[in-house]
Scaffold this motif. Structure first.
Motif, PDB file in Angstrom:
ATOM      1  N   GLU A 146       7.319 -12.664  -6.465  1.00 46.54           N
ATOM      2  CA  GLU A 146       7.398 -11.978  -5.262  1.00 46.54           C
ATOM      3  C   GLU A 146       7.670 -12.943  -4.160  1.00 46.54           C
ATOM      4  OE1 GLU A 146       4.578  -8.989  -5.116  1.00 46.54           O
ATOM      5  OE2 GLU A 146       5.691  -7.772  -6.573  1.00 46.54           O
ATOM      6  N   SER A 199       6.793  -3.373  -6.368  1.00 47.78           N
ATOM      7  CA  SER A 199       6.204  -3.387  -5.184  1.00 47.78           C
ATOM      8  C   SER A 199       6.785  -3.282  -3.889  1.00 47.78           C
ATOM      9  CB  SER A 199       5.514  -5.127  -4.938  1.00 47.78           C
ATOM     10  OG  SER A 199       4.806  -5.163  -3.978  1.00 47.78           O
ATOM     11  N   HIS A 217       1.271  -4.556   2.892  1.00 52.63           N
ATOM     12  CA  HIS A 217       1.507  -4.449   1.542  1.00 52.63           C
ATOM     13  C   HIS A 217       1.447  -2.797   1.377  1.00 52.63           C
ATOM     14  CE1 HIS A 217       0.963  -4.053  -2.676  1.00 52.63           C
ATOM     15  NE2 HIS A 217       1.886  -5.145  -3.039  1.00 52.63           N
ATOM     16  N   GLN A 221       3.031 -11.384  -8.120  1.00 57.21           N
ATOM     17  CA  GLN A 221       2.949 -11.982  -6.729  1.00 57.21           C
ATOM     18  C   GLN A 221       3.519 -13.541  -6.697  1.00 57.21           C
ATOM     19  OE1 GLN A 221      -1.144 -11.349  -5.336  1.00 57.21           O
ATOM     20  NE2 GLN A 221      -0.568  -9.354  -4.722  1.00 57.21           N
ATOM     21  N   GLU A 238       2.038  -0.698  -5.217  1.00 57.85           N
ATOM     22  CA  GLU A 238       2.328  -1.520  -6.259  1.00 57.85           C
ATOM     23  C   GLU A 238       2.190  -0.697  -7.463  1.00 57.85           C
ATOM     24  OE1 GLU A 238       2.694  -5.782  -6.880  1.00 57.85           O
ATOM     25  OE2 GLU A 238       1.145  -5.334  -5.952  1.00 57.85           O
TER      26      GLU A 238
END
Length: 127
Positions: free
Chosen positions: A44, A116, A62, A41, A65
């Motif tokens: 990202e 993701s 989101h 994360q 994942e």
């Protein structure tokens, strides 16, 4: 790592006890499989924050994942994460943006690949 294991209810002794991890052949505690998200994360976030990418994080949901583990992440590992923008697929009033993060040790040993997908809603005027 122990706190993360407690938070996600990962009860295997190798996540909490160095001796239990050693019995399995590891030099230190073993991270729960989803621990890779902590590293991914952050990588990202750098992609999303890049002005050239042009993502308004307030418009992000989101979507997915996935983890591919190559070898366990261990306490004491120095980890590096390389994020790439893997795919952008325009869908209706937005786009599905897929990133891929390769997590390795400082020595270059592969630990995890985290893929993701983010749904980025278009601005009202762009819809």
């Amino acid at each position: 790592m122990r706190e993360f294991a407690v938070a996600v209810k990962a009860e295997h002794p190798a996540h909490h006890d160095v001796d239990a991890a050693a019995v399995l052949g590891h030099r230190d505690l073993v991270a729960p499989p989803t621990f890779a998200v902590v590293v991914a994360q952050r990588a990202e976030a750098a992609v999303v924050a890049d002005d050239e990418v042009g993502i308004d994080f307030s418009r992000v949901v989101h979507a997915d994942e996935r983890f591919t583990h190559h070898s366990p992440i261990l306490a004491g590992d120095t980890l590096h994460a390389q994020a790439t923008l893997d795919r952008i697929r325009v869908m209706g009033a937005g786009a599905m943006v897929t990133t891929k993060v390769e997590i390795t040790t400082a020595e270059g040993e592969a630990r995890s690949t985290v893929t993701s997908s983010l749904l980025v809603r278009a601005e009202e005027e762009d819809a």
